[in-house]
Design an enzyme around this catalytic site. Structure first.
Site, mmCIF file in Angstrom:
data_model
loop_
_atom_site.group_PDB
_atom_site.id
_atom_site.type_symbol
_atom_site.label_atom_id
_atom_site.label_comp_id
_atom_site.label_asym_id
_atom_site.label_seq_id
_atom_site.Cartn_x
_atom_site.Cartn_y
_atom_site.Cartn_z
ATOM 1 N N HIS A 162 0.814 -1.221 0.000
ATOM 2 C CA HIS A 162 0.000 0.000 0.000
ATOM 3 C C HIS A 162 0.842 1.264 0.000
ATOM 4 C CE1 HIS A 162 -3.682 2.163 0.216
ATOM 5 N NE2 HIS A 162 -4.391 1.197 0.745
ATOM 6 N N SER A 163 2.108 1.177 0.372
ATOM 7 C CA SER A 163 2.972 2.356 0.339
ATOM 8 C C SER A 163 3.227 2.840 -1.083
ATOM 9 C CB SER A 163 4.304 2.057 1.032
ATOM 10 O OG SER A 163 4.988 0.999 0.381
#
Length: 506
Positions: A162-163
């Site tokens: 998700h980064s």
């Protein structure tokens, strides 16, 4: 580092170190925005998963070539995420690296499996949720399962940390690799919500127009008061949730102290045309209908569990059940714009830019199935007259600035863990699409690593809509039954709308 703190959360690339590439040119290291760095905190290590079904077996070499030619042009997919401790700030930066495509495209040997193929794919996905992506390489991978299931001839699983970016940005980037099945040279089309303002010329030459103008400003004043009141109430409830307010105990509640690394991913597909029919019949939106189906399915599941286990000590209507609804705050670029930016080697994804809002769910046995949609519409209409999501966004910025990543992560985790589920809706292409000659039959995005026992995604594609359920295995032992409840609730609501139409015509 320079970081923009406005509501678009734009990360500006800054050259903090220089190194020469093989051609003698300089490469830039890009610092991740603080919201993106939050996803590296303990108990908040979230991965986005895009499950895709295909109408034909997958030619692995063709897919690899497409990824090399297009996706690897983006620095977030061709860079390592490295902790920079040089100045004591412990910030994560993207360092360009050479990508070995074979390390990212994984094709397991599945010839001659002696089990149900649907169960095999489900187990493979579940096992994937127990693993993390290796930090020694760019944080994405693609798993190709060339096995026929009841839904598709082959299945692939794109996994992103998700980064790398929020779900809307990553799915849009992924779709920019596709072309329409009817025209291999055309990009997919995404529905764009546009608000057209009525620019009528106001004249005050007569008494009637003066009173119309006064009435217009009175209405605006009332809407402003309503907006402020709803926002204050929502922020108070959000604060109470962070401090002490929890949802009622239910089959979806994660036991305190329970830690599970395994999720089950279940997806069910329904007709988007039927959804639009009910939408028009109830004067609602597609989002209202999706939330209405979710309420109906959860009500069916909870009622059954409580009846079977003999634990129904109070009325379902008294149950506090809320959904944390994720909302994208960055204007969508569109597939066409993203494809053009990739060709120009421009930065497409600029980090995470989303917020969330708490929406109460109706958990009850309603006689008229359409009431689930009507109640969802009432809740959604109220949220449209509130600035809760914007205030939540700026609150996270405040915590990031004064309490650091750990403080902001704790805030988010406390809110998410005190609600029943996380809900998200992703808009897919309007027409059928193909990737390197492989026609797509469905796409089902979801996540794992979040601090809740249940997450529900809805994703449209052509004339279908797919519900994706990410259920913690230790909390929800029968996620397939919950998936069937979504389909059964959908059928009941559609049948109720058809019955009403027949009655009105007779």
């Amino acid at each position: 580092m320079e970081y923009s703190g406005d509501n678009k959360m734009v990360l500006k690339p800054i050259r903090i170190s220089k190194k020469l590439d093989e051609n003698g040119g300089e490469e830039e290291a890009i610092l991740l925005s603080p919201p993106s760095q939050m996803f590296h905190e303990p108990n908040y290590n979230v991965c986005i998963v895009a499950i895709m079904g295909w109408k034909v077996p997958i030619e692995v070499d063709a897919i690899k070539a497409e990824i090399k030619h297009k996706m690897l042009k983006h620095p977030r997919f061709s860079s390592l995420q490295v902790m920079d401790e040089s100045d004591g700030s412990r910030e994560i930066r993207l360092v360009p690296t050479a990508v070995n495509i074979d390390d990212h495209v994984i094709v397991p040997q599945i010839a001659g499996i002696n089990m149900d193929t649907d169960k095999f794919v489900e187990d493979y996905l579940s096992n994937l949720s127990t693993t993390t992506i290796d930090m020694s390489k760019p944080l994405w991978d693609l798993h190709i399962l060339n096995v026929k299931t009841s839904d598709a001839e082959a299945t692939s699983i794109f996994r992103f940390h998700h980064s790398l970016g929020d779900g809307v940005s990553l799915i849009s980037l992924l779709l920019s690799l596709f072309r329409t099945s009817s025209d291999p040279t055309s990009l997919p089309t995404l529905p764009v919500s546009s608000s057209s303002k009525d620019k009528s010329n106001l004249s005050i030459n007569n008494r009637e127009n003066i009173w119309s103008l006064i009435w217009k400003y009175l209405v605006k004043l009332w809407l402003l008061i309503k907006l402020l009141f709803n926002t204050v109430v929502d922020i108070l409830l959000l604060t109470a949730t962070m401090l002490f307010l929890k949802d009622s105990q239910s089959p979806f509640t994660v036991a305190q102290g329970f830690k599970s690394n395994r999720h089950r991913f279940i997806y069910r597909t329904v007709s988007l045309n039927d959804i639009k029919f009910v939408k028009n019949a109830t004067n609602a939106t597609v989002n209202d209908f999706i939330l209405g189906i979710t309420q109906a399915a959860l009500s069916r599941y909870i009622h059954r569990r409580y009846e079977v286990e003999g634990k129904r000590k109070f009325s379902l209507e008294r149950m506090r059940c809320r959904a944390t609804v994720l909302m994208n705050l960055r204007p969508a670029l569109g597939v066409q714009a993203i494809a053009e930016m990739i060709e120009k080697n421009a930065i497409v994804i600029q980090g995470n830019c989303f917020s969330f809002s708490l929406i109460p769910l109706t958990i009850a046995e309603l006689e008229d199935p359409l009431d689930y949609v009507r109640k969802a519409k009432t809740s959604m209409d109220r949220k449209k007259h509130s600035l809760e999501s914007r205030c939540t966004f700026y609150s996270l910025h405040f915590f990031l600035k004064f309490f650091g990543l750990r403080g902001a992560t704790t805030l988010s985790e406390r809110i998410l863990s005190r609600t029943t589920l996380i809900f998200s809706n992703v808009i897919g292409p309007l027409e059928e699409v193909s990737w390197s000659g492989h026609p797509l039959t469905f796409v089902a995005p979801t996540c794992y690593g979040h601090p809740t026992g249940l997450m529900v995604h809805a994703c449209s594609y052509a004339e279908k809509l797919t519900f994706v359920i990410a259920a913690e295995e230790g909390t929800i032992p029968d996620p397939n039954q919950l998936g069937d409840d979504f389909v059964d609730s959908f059928m009941l609501i559609v049948e109720a709308a058809l019955s009403n139409k027949i009655e009105n015509q007779s």
